[in-house]
Design a protein around this motif. Structure first.
Motif, short mmCIF file in Angstrom:
data_model
loop_
_atom_site.label_atom_id
_atom_site.label_comp_id
_atom_site.label_asym_id
_atom_site.label_seq_id
_atom_site.Cartn_x
_atom_site.Cartn_y
_atom_site.Cartn_z
N GLY A 1 28.60 47.31 38.09
CA GLY A 1 28.85 48.53 37.73
C GLY A 1 29.26 49.41 38.77
O GLY A 1 29.15 50.56 38.83
N VAL A 2 29.54 48.77 39.99
CA VAL A 2 29.83 49.63 41.16
C VAL A 2 31.07 49.43 41.34
O VAL A 2 31.62 48.36 41.59
CB VAL A 2 28.82 48.86 42.42
N PRO A 3 31.91 50.70 41.70
CA PRO A 3 33.21 50.71 42.02
C PRO A 3 33.46 50.49 43.44
O PRO A 3 32.71 50.60 44.26
CB PRO A 3 33.89 51.85 41.65
N SER A 4 34.70 49.74 43.78
CA SER A 4 34.92 49.81 45.01
C SER A 4 36.53 49.84 45.55
O SER A 4 37.13 50.08 44.61
CB SER A 4 34.71 48.30 45.84
N LEU A 5 36.61 50.41 46.89
CA LEU A 5 38.08 50.69 47.37
C LEU A 5 38.12 49.31 48.25
O LEU A 5 37.48 49.53 49.38
CB LEU A 5 38.19 51.89 48.03
N VAL A 6 39.24 48.65 47.99
CA VAL A 6 39.57 47.60 48.96
C VAL A 6 40.94 47.83 49.47
O VAL A 6 41.85 47.93 48.90
CB VAL A 6 39.34 46.23 47.99
N MET A 7 40.77 47.67 50.79
CA MET A 7 42.16 48.00 51.47
C MET A 7 42.72 46.34 51.83
O MET A 7 42.09 45.87 52.71
CB MET A 7 42.20 48.71 52.75
N ALA B 1 33.34 42.23 46.03
CA ALA B 1 33.85 43.31 45.33
C ALA B 1 33.81 42.88 43.82
O ALA B 1 33.59 43.72 42.87
CB ALA B 1 35.50 43.19 45.62
N GLU B 2 34.00 41.65 43.20
CA GLU B 2 33.95 41.21 42.21
C GLU B 2 32.38 41.27 41.40
O GLU B 2 32.11 41.97 40.33
CB GLU B 2 34.25 39.75 41.86
N GLN B 3 31.62 40.94 42.23
CA GLN B 3 29.99 40.87 41.98
C GLN B 3 29.66 42.34 41.89
O GLN B 3 28.94 42.91 40.89
CB GLN B 3 29.14 40.21 42.74
N LEU B 4 30.11 43.13 42.73
CA LEU B 4 29.71 44.46 42.54
C LEU B 4 30.36 45.24 41.24
O LEU B 4 29.76 46.03 40.49
CB LEU B 4 30.23 45.55 43.87
N SER B 5 31.53 44.89 41.06
CA SER B 5 32.20 45.43 39.74
C SER B 5 31.45 45.11 38.64
O SER B 5 31.09 45.82 37.46
CB SER B 5 33.48 44.89 39.81
N ALA B 6 30.83 43.79 38.40
CA ALA B 6 30.28 43.26 37.33
C ALA B 6 28.87 43.97 37.12
O ALA B 6 28.27 44.12 36.21
CB ALA B 6 29.92 41.88 37.75
N SER C 1 38.65 41.04 37.11
CA SER C 1 38.16 42.35 37.36
C SER C 1 38.61 43.44 37.23
O SER C 1 40.26 43.19 37.09
CB SER C 1 37.41 42.76 38.64
N PRO C 2 38.44 44.63 36.59
CA PRO C 2 39.26 45.90 36.43
C PRO C 2 39.66 46.31 37.35
O PRO C 2 39.02 46.76 38.72
CB PRO C 2 38.47 46.61 35.56
N VAL C 3 40.99 46.36 37.82
CA VAL C 3 41.83 46.80 39.08
C VAL C 3 42.83 47.92 38.73
O VAL C 3 43.63 47.85 37.77
CB VAL C 3 42.35 45.70 39.62
N GLY D 1 31.60 49.12 31.20
CA GLY D 1 30.65 49.28 32.44
C GLY D 1 30.82 48.61 33.61
O GLY D 1 30.05 48.74 34.45
N GLN D 2 31.91 47.96 33.76
CA GLN D 2 32.48 47.37 35.06
C GLN D 2 33.03 48.23 36.12
O GLN D 2 33.88 49.30 35.78
CB GLN D 2 33.20 46.22 34.80
N GLY D 3 32.71 48.32 37.35
CA GLY D 3 33.08 49.20 38.36
C GLY D 3 34.77 48.83 38.41
O GLY D 3 35.08 47.79 38.68
N ILE D 4 35.57 49.96 38.60
CA ILE D 4 36.99 49.70 38.86
C ILE D 4 37.14 49.28 40.31
O ILE D 4 36.71 50.00 41.24
CB ILE D 4 37.80 51.09 38.61
N VAL D 5 37.99 48.27 40.46
CA VAL D 5 38.47 47.87 41.96
C VAL D 5 39.70 48.31 42.33
O VAL D 5 40.76 47.92 41.73
CB VAL D 5 38.56 46.54 42.03
#
Length: 309
Positions: free
Chosen positions: A75-81, A68-73, A116-118, A240-244
Motif C-alpha cells: 500500500g505504499v506508492p512510489s516515484l521511480v526515475m 518498489a513492487e513490495q512497497l506497492s503490495a 504492479s499498478p503503474v 489498496g496497492q500503491g501506484i508506482v
C-alpha cells in the motif's frame, strides 16, 4: 551448534521485526542459498535515505524493482526515475522460466508472476503523462536558484514577480518571463521605475541570457499548463496497492538542467504541501532514482543543496 546453524539463527533473529516488513530475498552463506532464511526490510526504514551499491551486473536495478513492487503490495506508492528504461516491465507479470522457478525454490518462496499498478510519466516527448509547472508556481526564489543568479539578480527577479502579481500578469512559461523582462527594459521601464525602482540593464541582460541557456538545455518543455500535482503521487488503486509512478528519463542524460528543474520544483512542492508527520510505521511515498550518478553528475548546485538539506 555448527557455523551454518549459528548463521541461520543470527539472520532469523536480526530480521525479525515487530512492525510491517517485506521479504527482499534469502540469506547466503558462501555460495549456498539458505532456504526459508529470509532477509526482510521493515517499511519504517523507508522513511530514511538509502543507497543500493554494487558493481555492474550485480542486481542494483532489480533490487530497486523488487522494493518498489513490495512497497506497492503493502500500500505504499512510489516515484521511480527510470534513466535507462529498465523499470517499465514492473507493470506486467513476469514470465514463467525454469531458472526463476529454481531460484524461488532455493529462497523458499513460490513464484507467482504479477504486475504492479503503474502510471508512466515524462518530462519530454517520451510516452506518458507530461509533468509541467508554471513559472509563477516556482516563485522568485526557486526560479533564481534554477538560473544560478547572484543576490542582485535574484532581487530583480523578486521585484519582477511582484510586478506581475500586482498587475495580474500570468507567468506560465519561459516565453512569458522573457517578454516581461524585455518590456520592462524598454517600453515599460518608466512605469516600472516609478513604482518599483531602477533595475540594472546589465543585470537584466544577464538574466535573459540565463533563461536562454535554460531553454537551450530543453527545460522550456517543463514550463506550462496544466501543472502537475504532487498529491497524485500518493495514490493507491482499488485493491489498496500503491501506484508506482515511473518517470521515464531515457532521453534526459544530456539535459541535466531539465532534470534539476523538475526535481527542485517537486521537492519544493513536497516540502511545502505535505505535513511533517515524524517517523511513520510506513512511508506515504518513496522516491527511487535508478542510475543516480547519470543524472546527478551534471545536476545544479541548487538541487544538490536541496537534497542535502
Amino acid at each position: 551448534m555448527n557455523k551454518k546453524e549459528e548463521f541461520i539463527e543470527l539472520i532469523n533473529k536480526s530480521y525479525n521485526f515487530k512492525k510491517d516488513s517485506f521479504i527482499l530475498g534469502a540469506a547466503k552463506l558462501g555460495d549456498e542459498v539458505l532456504t526459508d532464511t529470509f532477509v526482510r526490510l521493515p517499511l519504517k526504514t523507508f522513511n530514511r535515505h538509502g543507497l543500493i551499491a554494487g558493481a555492474t551486473g550485480t542486481g542494483k536495478t532489480k533490487t530497486l524493482q523488487i522494493m518498489a513492487e513490495q512497497l506497492s503490495a503493502n500500500g505504499v506508492p512510489s516515484l521511480v526515475m527510470d534513466i535507462k528504461g529498465d523499470l517499465s516491465g514492473i507493470a506486467v507479470p513476469g514470465n514463467m522460466h525454469p531458472k526463476i522457478i529454481e531460484r524461488h525454490d532455493k529462497i523458499g518462496l513460490p513464484y507467482i508472476p504479477s504486475g504492479s499498478p503503474v502510471e508512466f510519466l515524462t518530462l519530454s516527448d517520451e510516452k506518458g503523462a507530461r509533468l509541467r509547472a508554471t513559472v509563477s508556481e516556482f516563485g522568485p526564489i526557486l526560479f533564481s536558484k534554477i538560473l544560478g543568479l547572484n543576490d542582485t539578480q535574484a532581487g530583480i527577479i523578486a521585484v519582477v514577480f511582484k510586478y506581475c502579481d500586482d498587475n495580474d500578469i500570468p507567468l506560465v512559461d519561459l516565453k512569458d518571463i522573457k517578454k516581461v523582462l524585455q518590456y520592462l527594459s524598454n517600453d515599460g521601464k518608466e512605469e516600472f521605475v516609478e513604482t518599483y525602482g531602477t533595475m540594472s540593464s546589465v543585470s537584466l541582460g544577464t538574466i535573459l541570457r540565463k533563461i536562454v541557456e535554460l531553454e537551450q538545455q530543453g527545460a522550456e518543455i517543463f514550463f506550462g499548463e496544466p501543472s502537475f500535482d504532487v498529491n497524485d503521487l500518493l495514490r493507491v488503486d482499488s485493491e489498496g496497492q500503491g501506484i508506482v509512478s515511473v518517470l521515464r528519463l531515457t532521453d534526459l542524460q544530456d539535459r541535466p538542467k531539465l532534470f534539476s528543474t523538475f526535481m527542485l520544483q517537486m521537492l519544493a512542492e513536497i516540502y511545502s504541501i505535505f505535513p511533517e508527520e515524524g517517523d511513520l510505521d510506513k512511508p506515504k511515498l518513496v522516491i527511487f532514482i535508478d542510475e543516480a550518478h547519470l543524472v546527478f553528475e551534471e545536476a545544479s548546485d541548487a538541487l544538490l543543496d536541496q537534497i542535502e538539506v
